[in-house]
Enzyme design. Structure first.
Site, PDB file in Angstrom:
ATOM      1  N   GLN A 142      -2.438   3.157   9.734  1.00 14.76           N
ATOM      2  CA  GLN A 142      -1.040   3.264   9.117  1.00 14.76           C
ATOM      3  C   GLN A 142      -0.079   4.052   9.713  1.00 14.76           C
ATOM      4  O   GLN A 142       1.327   3.844   9.953  1.00 14.76           O
ATOM      5  CB  GLN A 142      -1.127   3.569   7.832  1.00 14.76           C
ATOM      6  CG  GLN A 142      -2.053   2.694   6.787  1.00 14.76           C
ATOM      7  CD  GLN A 142      -3.477   3.123   6.577  1.00 14.76           C
ATOM      8  OE1 GLN A 142      -4.025   3.694   7.684  1.00 14.76           O
ATOM      9  NE2 GLN A 142      -3.888   2.886   5.707  1.00 14.76           N
ATOM     10  N   ASN A 162      -6.084  12.597  -0.257  1.00 14.22           N
ATOM     11  CA  ASN A 162      -5.218  12.011   0.928  1.00 14.22           C
ATOM     12  C   ASN A 162      -5.795  10.958   1.749  1.00 14.22           C
ATOM     13  O   ASN A 162      -7.315  10.803   1.599  1.00 14.22           O
ATOM     14  CB  ASN A 162      -4.556  13.210   1.749  1.00 14.22           C
ATOM     15  CG  ASN A 162      -4.351  14.442   1.167  1.00 14.22           C
ATOM     16  OD1 ASN A 162      -5.191  15.182   0.843  1.00 14.22           O
ATOM     17  ND2 ASN A 162      -3.054  14.637   0.911  1.00 14.22           N
ATOM     18  N   LYS A 163      -5.008  10.342   2.635  1.00 12.90           N
ATOM     19  CA  LYS A 163      -5.819   9.254   3.504  1.00 12.90           C
ATOM     20  C   LYS A 163      -6.860  10.161   4.380  1.00 12.90           C
ATOM     21  O   LYS A 163      -6.555  11.217   5.027  1.00 12.90           O
ATOM     22  CB  LYS A 163      -4.581   8.864   4.464  1.00 12.90           C
ATOM     23  CG  LYS A 163      -5.121   7.812   5.449  1.00 12.90           C
ATOM     24  CD  LYS A 163      -5.891   6.790   5.068  1.00 12.90           C
ATOM     25  CE  LYS A 163      -5.371   5.913   3.967  1.00 12.90           C
ATOM     26  NZ  LYS A 163      -6.483   5.001   3.207  1.00 12.90           N
ATOM     27  N   ARG A 195       0.965  -1.215   0.100  1.00 16.64           N
ATOM     28  CA  ARG A 195      -0.133   0.028   0.212  1.00 16.64           C
ATOM     29  C   ARG A 195       0.893   1.405  -0.121  1.00 16.64           C
ATOM     30  O   ARG A 195       2.155   1.104   0.067  1.00 16.64           O
ATOM     31  CB  ARG A 195      -1.004   0.009   1.282  1.00 16.64           C
ATOM     32  CG  ARG A 195      -0.602  -0.400   2.634  1.00 16.64           C
ATOM     33  CD  ARG A 195       0.437  -0.044   3.155  1.00 16.64           C
ATOM     34  NE  ARG A 195       0.075   1.661   3.357  1.00 16.64           N
ATOM     35  CZ  ARG A 195       0.949   2.514   3.526  1.00 16.64           C
ATOM     36  NH1 ARG A 195       2.045   2.373   3.530  1.00 16.64           N
ATOM     37  NH2 ARG A 195       0.474   3.910   3.841  1.00 16.64           N
ATOM     38  N   GLY A 196       0.140   2.481  -0.060  1.00 14.72           N
ATOM     39  CA  GLY A 196       0.923   3.718  -0.429  1.00 14.72           C
ATOM     40  C   GLY A 196       0.980   3.726  -1.883  1.00 14.72           C
ATOM     41  O   GLY A 196       1.432   3.056  -2.430  1.00 14.72           O
ATOM     42  N   ALA A 197       0.572   5.034  -2.314  1.00 19.58           N
ATOM     43  CA  ALA A 197       0.531   5.346  -3.713  1.00 19.58           C
ATOM     44  C   ALA A 197       1.481   4.794  -4.560  1.00 19.58           C
ATOM     45  O   ALA A 197       1.444   3.841  -5.593  1.00 19.58           O
ATOM     46  CB  ALA A 197       0.056   6.665  -3.978  1.00 19.58           C
ATOM     47  N   ASP A 232      -2.438  11.032  -3.068  1.00 17.01           N
ATOM     48  CA  ASP A 232      -2.976   9.888  -3.882  1.00 17.01           C
ATOM     49  C   ASP A 232      -3.342  10.480  -5.243  1.00 17.01           C
ATOM     50  O   ASP A 232      -3.307   9.600  -6.084  1.00 17.01           O
ATOM     51  CB  ASP A 232      -4.199   9.118  -3.024  1.00 17.01           C
ATOM     52  CG  ASP A 232      -3.306   8.367  -1.840  1.00 17.01           C
ATOM     53  OD1 ASP A 232      -3.461   8.850  -0.722  1.00 17.01           O
ATOM     54  OD2 ASP A 232      -3.001   7.276  -2.072  1.00 17.01           O
TER      55      ASP A 232
HETATM   56  O1  MRU Z   1      -4.497   3.399   2.048  1.00 16.79           O
HETATM   57  P1  MRU Z   1      -3.231   3.384   1.923  1.00 16.79           P
HETATM   58  O2  MRU Z   1      -2.198   3.006   3.017  1.00 16.79           O
HETATM   59  O3  MRU Z   1      -2.478   2.991   0.779  1.00 16.79           O
HETATM   60  O4  MRU Z   1      -2.898   5.137   2.038  1.00 16.79           O
HETATM   61  C1  MRU Z   1      -1.690   5.620   2.114  1.00 16.79           C
HETATM   62  C2  MRU Z   1      -1.935   6.993   1.952  1.00 16.79           C
HETATM   63  O5  MRU Z   1      -2.706   7.765   1.877  1.00 16.79           O
HETATM   64  C3  MRU Z   1      -0.535   7.746   1.710  1.00 16.79           C
HETATM   65  O6  MRU Z   1      -0.502   8.849   2.404  1.00 16.79           O
HETATM   66  C4  MRU Z   1      -0.339   8.129   0.114  1.00 16.79           C
HETATM   67  O7  MRU Z   1      -0.741   7.110  -0.592  1.00 16.79           O
HETATM   68  C5  MRU Z   1       0.836   8.622  -0.295  1.00 16.79           C
HETATM   69  S1  MRU Z   1       2.127   7.605  -0.085  1.00 16.79           S
HETATM   70  C6  MRU Z   1       3.606   8.296  -0.422  1.00 16.79           C
END
Ligand code: MRU
Length: 326
Positions: free
Chosen positions: A175, A226-227, A44-46, A216
């Site tokens: 997270q 964003n999250k 996970r994480g974009a 994202d």
């Molecule tokens: O749902 P996730 O854990 O994939 O969400 C991650 C985030 O929102 C991050 O902050 C975002 O993807 C940027 S990652 C560098």
């Protein structure tokens, strides 16, 4: 801290759902496993999703129709632009007769370079000793190296900066607790974990000099997805006069979205709210839950968007395009 390894044509990821209690590497051997790994947040994480999808496309298109594979993987998570961006890039490489594994490796290596540049730009806005608030995890686990939101902290540590970081735990998938505090502890960075509803008090106490978050998708007018919970942090930062910085590669900007209303927001299973990280359910089975995974931060709340091409300040509808041509 690595989250993905590609060795002898085999793809491995660290299962992020098990962190911080277990560091387990899993081999991904087929498209269903790849889809599931993204969907369940093992990866996970974009940017990390984009890198993983690049390798998955390169490997599994050997036995699957590449266009169907792209649609299938893209449907695993809708909000982050990096996923469809990376799969489209592999399709383009295929159409141009390029080596797909080499293209996936290039996506991976370019992300390291982008994260480093983002971190260097962000460090020009920060000072040694600053108190930083962050939300979710936008560090090495979410990217290739350094990270976006956490990148300046990790690069800064290498360069001798000492930041005091407050990490929102980030309900419901935690997270911030499970990943950010783990990653920063391992990097030797001063980190304090807080519940999401404590951010205002910590800001009021004067402990925060800047907020740093990943993103994202960025719309053409500077609204960012964003999250979930990030927009609330941005509203608090505005109230307390604290700079609110969004960090992400330039490829996160989606000019097809004119504003944040055009960004599709992923909604996840409500069980994540009541059950996932609790021994006993925290609410009755029949209690309804709403579980959007992201929210949109209005561009008016963002002090600057820090990309690998430079620091973009308002007006975003002009300056996001301008930086591309500079
Ligand atoms: O749902 P996730 O854990 O994939 O969400 C991650 C985030 O929102 C991050 O902050 C975002 O993807 C940027 S990652 C560098």
């Amino acid at each position: 801290m690595e989250n993905l390894k590609f060795k002898e044509n085999k793809l491995f990821i660290i299962d992020q759902t098990l962190l911080p209690n277990e560091e387990k590497w899993v081999e991904i051997t087929n498209k269903e496993q790849a889809y599931n790994a993204i969907k369940t947040l093992m990866v996970r994480g974009a940017p990390a999703i984009g890198i993983f999808a690049g390798y998955s496309m390169a490997i599994f298109s050997q036995n699957n129709d590449i266009y169907e594979l792209k649609n299938y993987l893209d449907s695993s998570r809708p909000t982050a632009v990096n996923l469809s961006w990376a799969t489209a890039r592999i399709v383009k490489a295929y159409e141009n007769g390029k080596n797909l594994i080499e293209e996936a490796i290039a996506i991976h290596n370019e992300d390291i370079e982008m994260c480093r540049k983002i971190s260097e730009y962000a460090l020009t806005l920060l000072h040694d000793g600053d108190g930083i608030l962050t939300h979710c995890n936008a560090g090495e686990l979410a990217t290739s190296k350094y990270g976006t939101g956490l990148g300046p902290l990790i690069l800064g540590k290498e360069m001798g900066y000492n930041f005091k970081v407050f990490s929102d735990e980030t309900r419901p998938l935690l997270q911030g607790a499970r990943l950010t505090s783990y990653e920063l502890e391992k990097a030797g960075i001063d980190v304090t974990l807080i519940c999401d509803n404590m951010a205002s008090f910590v800001m009021k106490q004067g402990k925060i000099n800047a907020v740093l978050v990943g993103c994202d998708r960025v719309a053409a007018n500077g609204d960012t997805a964003n999250k979930i919970g990030t927009s609330g942090v941005a509203i608090l930062a505005e109230y307390y006069g604290i700079p609110f910085y969004v960090l992400g590669p330039y490829s996160t900007i989606d000019f097809n979205c004119s504003n944040g209303n055009d960004i599709e927001i992923e909604e996840r299973d409500s069980e994540e709210i009541k059950n996932l990280y609790f021994e006993k359910s925290t609410a009755l089975k029949e209690t309804k839950c709403f579980n959007p995974a992201f929210d949109v931060t209005d561009h008016s709340l963002i002090t600057a968007i820090i990309t690998d091409k430079g620091i973009v300040r308002p007006p975003y509808n002009i300056n996001l395009r301008k930086i591309l041509n500079d």
